[in-house]
Design a protein around this motif. Structure first.
Motif, PDB file in Angstrom:
ATOM      1  N   ILE A   1      26.000 -59.779 -12.921  1.00 14.22           N
ATOM      2  CA  ILE A   1      26.046 -59.603 -11.619  1.00 14.22           C
ATOM      3  C   ILE A   1      25.630 -60.734 -10.882  1.00 14.22           C
ATOM      4  O   ILE A   1      26.084 -60.970  -9.709  1.00 14.22           O
ATOM      5  CB  ILE A   1      25.403 -58.319 -11.099  1.00 14.22           C
ATOM      6  N   LEU A   2      24.937 -61.628 -11.293  1.00 12.11           N
ATOM      7  CA  LEU A   2      24.509 -62.820 -10.638  1.00 12.11           C
ATOM      8  C   LEU A   2      25.472 -63.639  -9.961  1.00 12.11           C
ATOM      9  O   LEU A   2      25.313 -63.876  -8.714  1.00 12.11           O
ATOM     10  CB  LEU A   2      23.226 -63.530 -11.803  1.00 12.11           C
ATOM     11  N   PRO A   3      26.383 -64.189 -10.766  1.00 10.55           N
ATOM     12  CA  PRO A   3      27.583 -64.910  -9.972  1.00 10.55           C
ATOM     13  C   PRO A   3      28.065 -64.330  -8.707  1.00 10.55           C
ATOM     14  O   PRO A   3      28.632 -64.756  -7.718  1.00 10.55           O
ATOM     15  CB  PRO A   3      28.390 -65.242 -11.121  1.00 10.55           C
ATOM     16  N   ILE A   4      28.222 -62.905  -8.775  1.00 10.21           N
ATOM     17  CA  ILE A   4      28.834 -62.108  -7.757  1.00 10.21           C
ATOM     18  C   ILE A   4      28.051 -62.225  -6.383  1.00 10.21           C
ATOM     19  O   ILE A   4      28.346 -62.345  -5.353  1.00 10.21           O
ATOM     20  CB  ILE A   4      29.140 -60.876  -8.207  1.00 10.21           C
ATOM     21  N   MET A   5      26.631 -61.961  -6.873  1.00 10.33           N
ATOM     22  CA  MET A   5      25.600 -61.925  -5.713  1.00 10.33           C
ATOM     23  C   MET A   5      25.451 -63.389  -5.228  1.00 10.33           C
ATOM     24  O   MET A   5      25.343 -63.265  -3.887  1.00 10.33           O
ATOM     25  CB  MET A   5      24.365 -61.526  -6.309  1.00 10.33           C
TER      26      MET A   5
ATOM     27  N   ALA B   1      27.558 -54.787   2.376  1.00 10.76           N
ATOM     28  CA  ALA B   1      28.904 -53.779   2.454  1.00 10.76           C
ATOM     29  C   ALA B   1      29.932 -54.814   1.768  1.00 10.76           C
ATOM     30  O   ALA B   1      30.843 -54.251   1.157  1.00 10.76           O
ATOM     31  CB  ALA B   1      29.066 -53.537   3.696  1.00 10.76           C
ATOM     32  N   ARG B   2      30.044 -56.029   2.071  1.00  7.91           N
ATOM     33  CA  ARG B   2      31.347 -56.794   1.726  1.00  7.91           C
ATOM     34  C   ARG B   2      31.233 -57.069   0.196  1.00  7.91           C
ATOM     35  O   ARG B   2      32.310 -57.061  -0.643  1.00  7.91           O
ATOM     36  CB  ARG B   2      31.280 -58.303   2.417  1.00  7.91           C
TER      37      ARG B   2
ATOM     38  N   LEU C   1      33.634 -55.129  -5.156  1.00  6.25           N
ATOM     39  CA  LEU C   1      33.480 -54.633  -6.715  1.00  6.25           C
ATOM     40  C   LEU C   1      34.394 -53.237  -6.804  1.00  6.25           C
ATOM     41  O   LEU C   1      34.761 -52.905  -7.906  1.00  6.25           O
ATOM     42  CB  LEU C   1      32.209 -54.186  -6.923  1.00  6.25           C
ATOM     43  N   LEU C   2      34.986 -52.864  -5.663  1.00  5.34           N
ATOM     44  CA  LEU C   2      35.737 -51.536  -5.748  1.00  5.34           C
ATOM     45  C   LEU C   2      37.192 -51.840  -6.567  1.00  5.34           C
ATOM     46  O   LEU C   2      37.585 -53.011  -6.274  1.00  5.34           O
ATOM     47  CB  LEU C   2      36.147 -50.916  -4.441  1.00  5.34           C
TER      48      LEU C   2
ATOM     49  N   PHE D   1      30.936 -43.945  -2.712  1.00  5.95           N
ATOM     50  CA  PHE D   1      30.260 -45.157  -2.818  1.00  5.95           C
ATOM     51  C   PHE D   1      29.763 -45.439  -1.538  1.00  5.95           C
ATOM     52  O   PHE D   1      30.514 -45.922  -0.627  1.00  5.95           O
ATOM     53  CB  PHE D   1      30.942 -46.291  -3.577  1.00  5.95           C
ATOM     54  N   PRO D   2      28.387 -45.439  -1.111  1.00  8.53           N
ATOM     55  CA  PRO D   2      27.773 -45.712   0.117  1.00  8.53           C
ATOM     56  C   PRO D   2      28.289 -47.254   0.432  1.00  8.53           C
ATOM     57  O   PRO D   2      27.998 -48.106  -0.193  1.00  8.53           O
ATOM     58  CB  PRO D   2      26.320 -45.623  -0.222  1.00  8.53           C
TER      59      PRO D   2
END
Length: 237
Positions: A19-23, A89-90, A95-96, A132-133
């Motif tokens: 998840i780190l690269p996405i963040m 939110a973006r 990730l959807l 998904f909120p």
């Protein structure tokens, strides 16, 4: 002097590193790497313990340092840093698995923390029966939202992601009202909103006022009925 050190699970670290690269992609311009890594560790811990208790989260974070050190890091982070909720939110949206033909869901939850009222209006995206909120608003009051508060959260979604990706909006029966449905109609946003069975509606073909219950009282559990003609409810079709 002896210090207790936690042992870390390599599988946990692999999940954090995924998840780190996405963040970094989303938060890299506004947050330093240390804070991004802390958020990645926090997200993993949330999935593990499924609670927002900082003590439990600190203990579940896959780091070599002890629980108290993790707890102090989390406390400093929440006390001193303000997250950009649009960026969050973006990132969730990115990730959807699908990004078109979306079914948006609107809901509200209200509870008390001591004497303080917490009232959250939430807009999410549904996928395979799960919502998904995505965007939320804290309402400065108890009870139901008004149509302008709902409009504001919808406009925020449209500003971030556009309206073309939306198929429809679903909501419970508290999300009604002439101004609200009128605004949805003006934006050509299709909606499915529950109504109470004792609502009075007008059949455009005859002008007859009837209870909504009479339209569906012949259905059994699991059956559905679709009306090709429009029924007037509180001034809106």
């Amino acid at each position: 002097r002896l210090f207790s050190m936690k042992t870390t699970n390599s599988k946990d670290l692999v999940k954090v590193n995924q998840i780190l690269p996405i963040m970094q992609e989303h938060f890299g311009q506004s947050m330093n790497l240390a804070r991004i890594k802390l958020m990645a560790l926090l997200l993993h811990a949330l999935c593990v313990v499924q609670t927002v208790s900082l003590h439990k989260l600190a203990d579940a974070m896959p780091t070599a340092v002890d629980k108290d050190s993790n707890l102090r890091r989390l406390q400093r982070f929440f006390a001193k840093y303000v997250l950009d909720l649009d960026i969050i939110a973006r990132m969730i949206f990115s990730l959807l698995p699908v990004k078109t033909g979306l079914v948006l869901s609107m809901d509200r939850t209200n509870w008390k923390f001591g004497e303080f009222n917490i009232n959250i209006l939430m807009l999410g995206i549904t996928y395979k029966g799960i919502a998904f909120p995505l965007i939320f608003s804290l309402l400065p009051k108890r009870g139901n939202s008004d149509w302008e508060e709902r409009k504001k959260i919808m406009e925020r979604f449209i500003r971030l992601f556009g309206a073309d990706c939306v198929d429809c909006l679903v909501a419970d029966r508290e999300f009604i009202g002439k101004e609200w449905t009128g605004w949805l109609n003006s934006r050509r946003i299709r909606y499915y909103i529950r109504i109470r069975q004792n609502f009075r509606i007008v059949k455009p073909s005859t002008g007859e006022r009837i209870r909504a219950w009479w339209l569906f009282n012949d259905l059994k559990v699991g059956q559905e009925k679709f009306f090709h003609k429009l029924f007037l409810h509180k001034g809106e079709y």
